[in-house]
Design an enzyme around this catalytic site. Structure first.
Site, PDB file in Angstrom:
ATOM      1  N   GLU A   1     -14.053  -4.150  -2.117  1.00 16.95           N
ATOM      2  CA  GLU A   1     -12.925  -3.898  -1.108  1.00 16.95           C
ATOM      3  C   GLU A   1     -13.780  -2.683  -0.435  1.00 16.95           C
ATOM      4  O   GLU A   1     -14.125  -2.211   0.417  1.00 16.95           O
ATOM      5  CB  GLU A   1     -11.901  -3.955  -1.352  1.00 16.95           C
TER       6      GLU A   1
ATOM      7  N   HIS B   1     -11.193  -6.729 -10.268  1.00 17.09           N
ATOM      8  CA  HIS B   1     -11.364  -6.444  -8.480  1.00 17.09           C
ATOM      9  C   HIS B   1     -12.751  -5.502  -8.116  1.00 17.09           C
ATOM     10  O   HIS B   1     -13.632  -5.355  -8.774  1.00 17.09           O
ATOM     11  CB  HIS B   1     -10.868  -5.523  -7.987  1.00 17.09           C
TER      12      HIS B   1
ATOM     13  N   HIS C   1      -0.218  -7.402  -6.984  1.00 20.21           N
ATOM     14  CA  HIS C   1       0.292  -6.635  -8.165  1.00 20.21           C
ATOM     15  C   HIS C   1       1.754  -6.243  -8.128  1.00 20.21           C
ATOM     16  O   HIS C   1       2.680  -6.548  -7.399  1.00 20.21           O
ATOM     17  CB  HIS C   1      -0.257  -5.059  -7.663  1.00 20.21           C
TER      18      HIS C   1
ATOM     19  N   HIS D   1      -2.912 -13.250  -5.749  1.00 23.21           N
ATOM     20  CA  HIS D   1      -3.493 -12.180  -5.988  1.00 23.21           C
ATOM     21  C   HIS D   1      -2.443 -10.986  -5.310  1.00 23.21           C
ATOM     22  O   HIS D   1      -2.450 -10.957  -4.227  1.00 23.21           O
ATOM     23  CB  HIS D   1      -4.874 -11.485  -5.153  1.00 23.21           C
TER      24      HIS D   1
ATOM     25  N   ASP E   1      -1.498  -9.067  -2.093  1.00 29.03           N
ATOM     26  CA  ASP E   1      -1.801  -7.603  -2.792  1.00 29.03           C
ATOM     27  C   ASP E   1      -0.790  -6.163  -2.851  1.00 29.03           C
ATOM     28  O   ASP E   1       0.259  -6.718  -4.420  1.00 29.03           O
ATOM     29  CB  ASP E   1      -3.326  -6.478  -1.859  1.00 29.03           C
ATOM     30  N   ASP E   2       0.020  -5.753  -2.309  1.00 32.74           N
ATOM     31  CA  ASP E   2       1.131  -4.934  -2.728  1.00 32.74           C
ATOM     32  C   ASP E   2       1.416  -4.998  -1.439  1.00 32.74           C
ATOM     33  O   ASP E   2       2.317  -4.307  -0.431  1.00 32.74           O
ATOM     34  CB  ASP E   2       0.301  -3.501  -2.615  1.00 32.74           C
TER      35      ASP E   2
END
Length: 351
Positions: A203, A200, A18, A16, A281-282
């Site tokens: 969350e 997704h 991005h 995961h 994630d980011d």
């Protein structure tokens, strides 16, 4: 104090991450200077921005920062740099397999169109994988803020490039907007083309969004999925089906889903038998990469080295890596765990 093994040396898969969010902050500063893009202080201060996306205003601010960062990626050279640096960061953190998620429509206007954009991305992935030794593949992600017909177009494109490194199809952006079932045909196209379904859910929205991903999109993995912890029956369903949740603890805290790292329900999912793949994630916006997620599990949830090794195994098993890569990584995880605990214990994930 009990000796522990270095989680950076624990072989693992990263499922995961991005595309723009994988960028190094220093690279963003250089590219912004190169193209004359004015960065807000939240992106130029050298510190992760203060974020909270539990309301629409907060999500809008997060998305705006992301869009500004993405606007600094304008050439094939920029794309190659981003992918290479993401791979280098993953190697440092012990990743032997990386699946990076991208919506190519976001880059198409500056890269000559949708198909050229994806070709440039896949060429960069192939080069970075060769240069760093980490296996890299791509998940093409549709944007749930756009029309479902756009998602179908992307699904067909993703299937077309399945032999060039695309392994999965996702659905990202604010999960509170739009219904999962509106995208069922796009996911059907992707699955029929042999791609893994990884939307997704769970969350910013509660357990129902995870259930929708399972029932309407037939997800094999769930991006995030942590809110499933609020529904024991849903946890049992995930465990029974072996659906992996791509859990990103630092992201959950940064976006205000949970107030502090100890509140992220890692133990609840783990003890319910739900497979997990920890992800960053980011990192550009959340300030931490892959190994830090394992450190968080250790420091705030008491995961032992044996349990961290099992988390790493779960990430590998949930990946789209070829059988020989999986077996090598699983063997190397056993080697990490068998090595004496200490500051330099373990074995590199790639070679």
């Amino acid at each position: 104090m009990e000796s522990v093994r270095d989680v950076r040396l624990l072989p693992k898969a990263h499922l995961h991450l991005h595309f723009t969010g994988s960028m190094r902050p220093s690279t963003l500063l250089e590219l912004a200077d190169k193209y004359g893009v004015h960065l807000p202080e939240a992106l130029s201060s050298g510190e992760p921005p203060q974020l909270r996306a539990t309301d629409e205003r907060g999500w809008f601010r997060f998305q705006r920062l992301y869009d500004i960062a993405r606007s600094c990626l304008r050439s094939p050279e920029d794309i190659r740099r981003l992918v290479l640096e993401a791979a280098e960061e993953d190697v440092r953190d012990g990743s032997g397999w990386l699946e990076i998620q991208v919506d190519p429509t976001s880059y198409a206007p500056r890269l000559g169109g949708l198909i050229p954009a994806l070709e440039i991305i896949l060429d960069a992935v192939e080069t970075a994988s060769r240069d760093t030794g980490v296996g890299i593949r791509v998940l093409v992600a549709a944007n749930r803020m756009k029309h479902p017909l756009d998602a179908r177009t992307l699904a067909r494109l993703a299937v077309r490039f399945a032999d060039r490194g695309v392994v999965g199809f996702g659905l990202s952006n604010d999960e509170r907007r739009g219904l999962a079932r509106d995208f069922d045909r796009a996911f059907e196209i992707a699955r029929e083309g042999g791609l893994l379904a990884a939307p997704h859910g769970g969350e910013l929205s509660g357990p129902s969004s995870v259930r929708d991903c399972l029932d309407d999109l037939h997800a094999a993995r769930i991006g995030h999925g942590v809110r499933a912890a609020e529904d024991p029956r849903l946890l049992a369903k995930l465990a029974a089906r072996g659906v992996t949740c791509e859990v990103c603890p630092s992201s959950n805290v940064a976006l205000g889903v949970y107030d502090k790292p100890a509140d992220v329900p890692l133990r609840t999912l783990f003890e319910a038998g739900v497979p997990m793949a920890l992800g960053a994630d980011d990192p550009l916006l959340f300030g931490s990469r892959l190994a830090a997620q394992y450190e968080l599990a250790r420091d705030h949830h008491g995961f032992t080295d044996a349990e961290l090794a099992e988390l790493a195994r779960q990430s590998v098993r949930a990946s789209a890596a070829p059988a020989d890569v999986r077996e090598r990584l699983l063997t190397d995880i056993d080697g990490w765990l068998a090595a004496p605990a200490g500051p330099a214990a373990g074995a590199p994930a790639v070679g």
